[in-house]
Design a protein around this motif. Structure first.
Motif, PDB file in Angstrom:
ATOM      1  N   ALA A   1     -67.447  38.572  72.808  1.00 10.84           N
ATOM      2  CA  ALA A   1     -66.853  37.490  72.783  1.00 10.84           C
ATOM      3  C   ALA A   1     -67.665  36.142  72.855  1.00 10.84           C
ATOM      4  CB  ALA A   1     -65.802  37.437  74.012  1.00 10.84           C
ATOM      5  N   ARG A   2     -67.238  34.950  72.217  1.00 11.48           N
ATOM      6  CA  ARG A   2     -68.340  34.111  72.348  1.00 11.48           C
ATOM      7  C   ARG A   2     -67.905  33.187  73.656  1.00 11.48           C
ATOM      8  NH1 ARG A   2     -64.045  32.312  68.779  1.00 11.48           N
ATOM      9  NH2 ARG A   2     -62.934  30.510  69.483  1.00 11.48           N
ATOM     10  N   ALA A   3     -68.854  32.338  73.818  1.00  6.58           N
ATOM     11  CA  ALA A   3     -68.786  31.626  75.010  1.00  6.58           C
ATOM     12  C   ALA A   3     -67.490  30.715  75.510  1.00  6.58           C
ATOM     13  CB  ALA A   3     -69.970  30.425  75.336  1.00  6.58           C
ATOM     14  N   THR A   4     -66.704  30.880  76.680  1.00  5.45           N
ATOM     15  CA  THR A   4     -65.984  30.226  77.055  1.00  5.45           C
ATOM     16  C   THR A   4     -65.970  30.261  78.647  1.00  5.45           C
ATOM     17  OG1 THR A   4     -63.681  29.798  76.649  1.00  5.45           O
ATOM     18  CG2 THR A   4     -64.229  32.093  76.987  1.00  5.45           C
ATOM     19  N   PHE A   5     -64.676  29.653  79.131  1.00  3.34           N
ATOM     20  CA  PHE A   5     -64.558  29.962  80.934  1.00  3.34           C
ATOM     21  C   PHE A   5     -63.736  31.301  80.964  1.00  3.34           C
ATOM     22  CE2 PHE A   5     -65.587  25.440  81.007  1.00  3.34           C
ATOM     23  CZ  PHE A   5     -66.482  25.447  81.932  1.00  3.34           C
ATOM     24  N   TRP A   6     -64.103  32.272  81.858  1.00  2.00           N
ATOM     25  CA  TRP A   6     -63.604  33.251  81.737  1.00  2.00           C
ATOM     26  C   TRP A   6     -62.221  33.586  82.459  1.00  2.00           C
ATOM     27  CZ3 TRP A   6     -67.960  37.327  83.666  1.00  2.00           C
ATOM     28  CH2 TRP A   6     -68.912  37.304  82.464  1.00  2.00           C
ATOM     29  N   GLU A   7     -61.409  34.123  82.010  1.00  2.00           N
ATOM     30  CA  GLU A   7     -59.802  34.046  82.408  1.00  2.00           C
ATOM     31  C   GLU A   7     -59.862  35.019  84.000  1.00  2.00           C
ATOM     32  OE1 GLU A   7     -56.798  35.995  79.875  1.00  2.00           O
ATOM     33  OE2 GLU A   7     -57.382  34.606  78.207  1.00  2.00           O
ATOM     34  N   ASP A   8     -60.708  35.862  83.931  1.00  2.00           N
ATOM     35  CA  ASP A   8     -60.618  36.468  85.157  1.00  2.00           C
ATOM     36  C   ASP A   8     -61.775  35.855  86.157  1.00  2.00           C
ATOM     37  OD1 ASP A   8     -62.648  37.321  83.637  1.00  2.00           O
ATOM     38  OD2 ASP A   8     -63.129  39.090  84.276  1.00  2.00           O
ATOM     39  N   HIS A   9     -62.263  34.816  85.827  1.00  5.97           N
ATOM     40  CA  HIS A   9     -63.278  34.021  86.750  1.00  5.97           C
ATOM     41  C   HIS A   9     -63.410  32.822  86.032  1.00  5.97           C
ATOM     42  CE1 HIS A   9     -64.594  37.391  89.302  1.00  5.97           C
ATOM     43  NE2 HIS A   9     -64.819  38.196  88.278  1.00  5.97           N
ATOM     44  N   PRO A  10     -62.412  32.026  86.483  1.00  8.95           N
ATOM     45  CA  PRO A  10     -62.375  30.747  85.716  1.00  8.95           C
ATOM     46  C   PRO A  10     -63.356  29.573  85.815  1.00  8.95           C
ATOM     47  CG  PRO A  10     -60.398  31.287  86.690  1.00  8.95           C
ATOM     48  CD  PRO A  10     -61.096  32.183  87.090  1.00  8.95           C
ATOM     49  N   ALA A  11     -64.224  30.031  86.794  1.00  5.28           N
ATOM     50  CA  ALA A  11     -65.347  28.960  87.143  1.00  5.28           C
ATOM     51  C   ALA A  11     -66.688  29.379  86.308  1.00  5.28           C
ATOM     52  CB  ALA A  11     -65.966  29.044  88.758  1.00  5.28           C
ATOM     53  N   VAL A  12     -66.772  30.543  85.683  1.00  9.55           N
ATOM     54  CA  VAL A  12     -67.788  31.242  84.774  1.00  9.55           C
ATOM     55  C   VAL A  12     -67.747  30.681  83.402  1.00  9.55           C
ATOM     56  CG1 VAL A  12     -69.114  33.226  84.355  1.00  9.55           C
ATOM     57  CG2 VAL A  12     -67.938  33.041  86.402  1.00  9.55           C
ATOM     58  N   LEU A  13     -68.730  30.296  82.873  1.00  7.85           N
ATOM     59  CA  LEU A  13     -68.882  29.565  81.582  1.00  7.85           C
ATOM     60  C   LEU A  13     -69.598  30.607  80.920  1.00  7.85           C
ATOM     61  CD1 LEU A  13     -68.439  27.954  79.035  1.00  7.85           C
ATOM     62  CD2 LEU A  13     -69.938  26.480  79.887  1.00  7.85           C
ATOM     63  N   ALA A  14     -69.622  31.620  79.987  1.00  8.08           N
ATOM     64  CA  ALA A  14     -70.557  32.336  79.570  1.00  8.08           C
ATOM     65  C   ALA A  14     -69.990  33.217  78.294  1.00  8.08           C
ATOM     66  CB  ALA A  14     -70.940  33.626  80.419  1.00  8.08           C
ATOM     67  N   GLY A  15     -70.877  33.783  77.308  1.00  9.06           N
ATOM     68  CA  GLY A  15     -70.135  34.703  76.439  1.00  9.06           C
ATOM     69  C   GLY A  15     -70.229  36.079  77.204  1.00  9.06           C
ATOM     70  N   ARG A  16     -69.728  36.945  76.562  1.00 12.96           N
ATOM     71  CA  ARG A  16     -69.487  38.083  77.379  1.00 12.96           C
ATOM     72  C   ARG A  16     -69.709  39.468  76.208  1.00 12.96           C
ATOM     73  NH1 ARG A  16     -64.525  38.404  81.428  1.00 12.96           N
ATOM     74  NH2 ARG A  16     -65.749  39.682  83.108  1.00 12.96           N
ATOM     75  N   ASP A  17     -70.261  40.487  76.662  1.00 10.09           N
ATOM     76  CA  ASP A  17     -70.409  41.680  76.174  1.00 10.09           C
ATOM     77  C   ASP A  17     -69.289  42.641  76.466  1.00 10.09           C
ATOM     78  OD1 ASP A  17     -71.440  44.371  75.099  1.00 10.09           O
ATOM     79  OD2 ASP A  17     -72.062  45.092  77.209  1.00 10.09           O
ATOM     80  N   LEU A  18     -68.328  42.824  75.364  1.00 10.50           N
ATOM     81  CA  LEU A  18     -67.137  43.460  75.485  1.00 10.50           C
ATOM     82  C   LEU A  18     -67.188  44.980  75.637  1.00 10.50           C
ATOM     83  CD1 LEU A  18     -64.899  41.493  73.013  1.00 10.50           C
ATOM     84  CD2 LEU A  18     -65.299  40.913  75.208  1.00 10.50           C
TER      85      LEU A  18
END
Length: 255
Positions: A31-48
């Motif tokens: 997933a491309r970088a965004t603020f995470w739904e489960d941790h709204p303070a975190v901005l990062a991409g994500r390995d799904l």
């Protein structure tokens, strides 16, 4: 994340400037970088696949980034995902040193890695090879798939370019992304021997990696300015140096 260049307290207006590439197999869902739904303070991409990340920052200024240590003889199946080392810091509340002490004790549960953790005021580095936690001093650094500032050709080249950018006060996106999209390979006589064979050493030698199944998936430029504002830009790629998406974020660090 496979290469990170960063300037720490080297620019009068930006205590931290980071330019980094993430290299991965193209088939791995991300997933491309965004603020995470489960941790709204975190901005990062994500390995799904494992739900960790390779680099990110929080609204409170917590920053972490990771590279793998390249040594095929040390890679073992069944180890924990290294991406959780970054996400664990970003979603947690431990101070940087406290967190890295926990990582130090558990480092054998992971294949080889390098980890940066901290913020614009206190930044630390841990290598699973040396097992040491080091405070990052002001300077310009390159971190690839060996320990910090190991003089691989692309590390030396990128460090030199970042130094020039900082000295000329050119910390704009164009200069930093140009650094990250350098596809020039190193000469054979300059290549390290990391156990992957000469063909792969050649493929992996540029700052921006291109091959049929594996390469640079994203480039990220992050800076924290003297007024505690974060600028974060991620460009993603699908097999070549032509970007297909860009995400841009700007926010003030919360106390």
């Amino acid at each position: 994340m496979c290469i990170i260049f960063f300037a720490y307290h080297q620019h009068p207006h930006f205590p931290l400037v980071v330019a980094a590439n993430r290299d991965e197999y193209f088939k791995r869902p991300t997933a491309r970088a965004t603020f995470w739904e489960d941790h709204p303070a975190v901005l990062a991409g994500r390995d799904l696949e494992q739900m960790g990340t390779w680099m990110g920052i929080t609204r409170t200024g917590r920053f972490a980034a990771l590279t793998n240590y390249r040594d095929p003889l040390q890679n073992e199946k069944g180890k924990r995902s290294r991406g959780e080392l970054v996400s664990g810091f970003l979603t947690g509340k431990d101070l940087s040193m406290e967190y890295l002490k926990k990582v130090q004790k558990a480092s054998d549960q992971y294949n080889g890695f390098n980890l940066l953790a901290g913020d614009s005021e206190h930044l630390y580095y841990f290598s699973s090879q040396s097992k040491k936690i080091e405070k990052v001093l002001p300077g310009i650094y390159g971190l690839s798939n060996a320990e910090l500032n190991t003089p691989w050709p692309k590390v030396k080249k990128g460090n030199k370019r970042l130094y020039e950018i900082i000295q000329k006060n050119e910390c704009g996106l164009d200069s930093l992304f140009t650094l990250l999209t350098d596809i020039e390979p190193a000469a054979d006589e300059e290549l390290p021997d990391t156990g992957v064979g000469m063909d792969w050493e050649r493929i992996l030698s540029p700052v921006f990696i291109q091959s049929l199944h594996y390469g640079t998936r994203s480039s990220t430029v992050l800076s924290i300015d003297a007024h505690h504002y974060v600028t974060f830009t991620e460009r993603t790629y699908s097999g070549d140096a032509q970007r297909n998406q860009e995400a841009h974020f700007f926010f003030g660090i919360q106390a």
